[in-house]
Design an enzyme around this catalytic site. Sequence first.
Site, PDB file in Angstrom:
ATOM      1  N   ASP A   1      21.760  26.374  80.264  1.00 51.49           N
ATOM      2  CA  ASP A   1      22.179  24.966  80.350  1.00 51.49           C
ATOM      3  C   ASP A   1      23.437  24.774  81.185  1.00 51.49           C
ATOM      4  O   ASP A   1      23.473  23.956  82.103  1.00 51.49           O
ATOM      5  CB  ASP A   1      22.458  24.401  78.943  1.00 51.49           C
ATOM      6  CG  ASP A   1      21.179  24.164  78.149  1.00 51.49           C
ATOM      7  OD1 ASP A   1      20.108  24.025  78.774  1.00 51.49           O
ATOM      8  OD2 ASP A   1      21.263  24.104  76.905  1.00 51.49           O
TER       9      ASP A   1
ATOM     10  N   ARG B   1      35.307  23.780  68.461  1.00 47.22           N
ATOM     11  CA  ARG B   1      35.175  22.691  69.447  1.00 47.22           C
ATOM     12  C   ARG B   1      36.486  22.004  69.803  1.00 47.22           C
ATOM     13  O   ARG B   1      36.769  21.815  70.994  1.00 47.22           O
ATOM     14  CB  ARG B   1      34.137  21.662  68.999  1.00 47.22           C
ATOM     15  CG  ARG B   1      32.735  22.223  68.794  1.00 47.22           C
ATOM     16  CD  ARG B   1      32.264  23.088  69.916  1.00 47.22           C
ATOM     17  NE  ARG B   1      30.917  23.593  69.696  1.00 47.22           N
ATOM     18  CZ  ARG B   1      30.375  24.597  70.363  1.00 47.22           C
ATOM     19  NH1 ARG B   1      31.075  25.219  71.296  1.00 47.22           N
ATOM     20  NH2 ARG B   1      29.158  25.003  70.104  1.00 47.22           N
TER      21      ARG B   1
ATOM     22  N   SER C   1      18.856  29.255  68.737  1.00 49.02           N
ATOM     23  CA  SER C   1      20.061  28.754  69.380  1.00 49.02           C
ATOM     24  C   SER C   1      21.227  29.325  68.591  1.00 49.02           C
ATOM     25  O   SER C   1      21.327  29.128  67.381  1.00 49.02           O
ATOM     26  CB  SER C   1      20.067  27.224  69.339  1.00 49.02           C
ATOM     27  OG  SER C   1      21.391  26.770  69.442  1.00 49.02           O
TER      28      SER C   1
ATOM     29  N   ASP D   1      28.292  18.640  67.913  1.00 50.68           N
ATOM     30  CA  ASP D   1      29.262  19.170  68.857  1.00 50.68           C
ATOM     31  C   ASP D   1      29.675  18.171  69.935  1.00 50.68           C
ATOM     32  O   ASP D   1      30.822  18.130  70.344  1.00 50.68           O
ATOM     33  CB  ASP D   1      28.734  20.464  69.481  1.00 50.68           C
ATOM     34  CG  ASP D   1      28.772  21.608  68.482  1.00 50.68           C
ATOM     35  OD1 ASP D   1      29.663  21.592  67.609  1.00 50.68           O
ATOM     36  OD2 ASP D   1      27.922  22.508  68.564  1.00 50.68           O
TER      37      ASP D   1
HETATM   38  N1  ARG Z   1      25.482  22.991  62.405  1.00 53.18           N
HETATM   39  C1  ARG Z   1      26.676  23.605  62.839  1.00 53.18           C
HETATM   40  C2  ARG Z   1      27.768  22.591  63.099  1.00 53.18           C
HETATM   41  O1  ARG Z   1      27.454  21.458  63.332  1.00 53.18           O
HETATM   42  C3  ARG Z   1      26.484  24.509  64.039  1.00 53.18           C
HETATM   43  C4  ARG Z   1      26.035  23.841  65.311  1.00 53.18           C
HETATM   44  C5  ARG Z   1      25.746  24.783  66.457  1.00 53.18           C
HETATM   45  N2  ARG Z   1      24.676  25.660  66.112  1.00 53.18           N
HETATM   46  C6  ARG Z   1      23.952  26.407  66.933  1.00 53.18           C
HETATM   47  N3  ARG Z   1      23.082  27.178  66.369  1.00 53.18           N
HETATM   48  N4  ARG Z   1      24.083  26.382  68.212  1.00 53.18           N
HETATM   49  O2  ARG Z   1      28.915  22.902  63.082  1.00 53.18           O
END
Ligand code: ARG
Length: 419
Positions: free
Chosen positions: A15, A95, A176, A124
């Site tokens: 990506d 983040r 992912s 995110d």
């Molecule tokens: N659900 C988690 C959060 O919102 C992780 C999100 C990212 N997860 C991932 N498998 N890329 O903090």
Amino acid sequence: MNRTKIVVAYSGGLDTSVMVKWLSEKYNAEIITATGDLGQKKELTGLKEKAKATGASKVYIQDLTHDFVADFIFPALKASALYENVYPMATSLGRPLLAKMLVEIARSEGAAMVAHGCTGKGNDQVRFEVSVAALAPHVKVLAPLRDWEFKSREQEIEYARLHHIPVAATVASPYSIDENLWGTSIECGVLEDPMMEPPPDAFHRTVAPEDAPDEPRNVEIEFDHGVPIALDGTWVAGVKLIDRLNEIGGMHGIGRIDLVENRLVGIKSREIYEAPAATILHFAHTELERLTLEKSVFHMKTQIAREYANLIYNGLWYSPLRTALDAFIDETQKTVTGTVRLRLYKGNMTIVGRKSQFSLYNPGLATYTEDDTFDHKASEGFISIYGLPVKTYHEVAQKNISEGRKPIASGILTKEILQ
Ligand code: ARG
């Protein structure tokens, strides 16, 4: 004339690789990539060359591990922040720090735009964009994944091929995955069925409890003001300490979490987490608080913990609410100093000892031996006054029933008592 500059949060995956090229074409812009090292074990070497080959004019790779631990992980640990009581929020905490990195680079490069590779249905995107808005209100955030033309991974790969963008030749993971020092988040693929047990290949840093050593492992963690400072009697700096606990915990199958959680955007999603160190440290920290926090402070802190977890999860790290809650939490942590001994065994953790110079556990008050110093007689008066409102209520209720009137609110209970 100078071209517009865009700072892209870059991981080197498909990506963000496609994003570099796509953004440079769409905005006729100069692309600067920025990658933060948050302690992910994924190789960062070769990333610079890859970013350049993809079309970046400048590449930043910054070691943020120390800041991550000191400014994000430890405050969350002190707050006992676990989203929906379980998730230690490795992704959510990373983040706002990555957003800070983007903003700093945008400032020093004179870039008016930053870009991230988050989708339009996750948390995110919110965390990135709210954080950038808070730190640099005039910087524009681009989220290509929300509005570009690609409908599938295959279309992105085709675009990459046409534009000579190097993409990893390795077979793509069926999941992912987002990983850093505080934990790994794993979703998608077969995990989307909440009834489906995660296959062994979903896990990367923990062994299955049944494959863990038959010998239990004791660990002793020392805290100072709510912050872990030593392991098994030896002082270790934060990043190292977490690394070491990830290793030990992972070996013993600690920290696997399987959660159907409520995203900010309203979706319920199923995610698997592996967070050995976070699981161990939260457990140990709370056990120490049980020993050293005064009762009402301990109780209030569990309420604050929920608020604090929500604000992290919901992208409000840079909010006045967080600073205000930090003031409360730091005040409570003044006595969270001491040592906790845990036993790790096949995916389980038990506390086997705790001590602190601020321990409020008073052996004289607690003991049932002749050393007892508790004033038993005082309990009599305490109970009669403590129970007075309930006693009064039931006297009135019973009087009404015995005079043939309908029982009031808890009449059923009163009736049972009368029989
Ligand atoms: N659900 C988690 C959060 O919102 C992780 C999100 C990212 N997860 C991932 N498998 N890329 O903090």
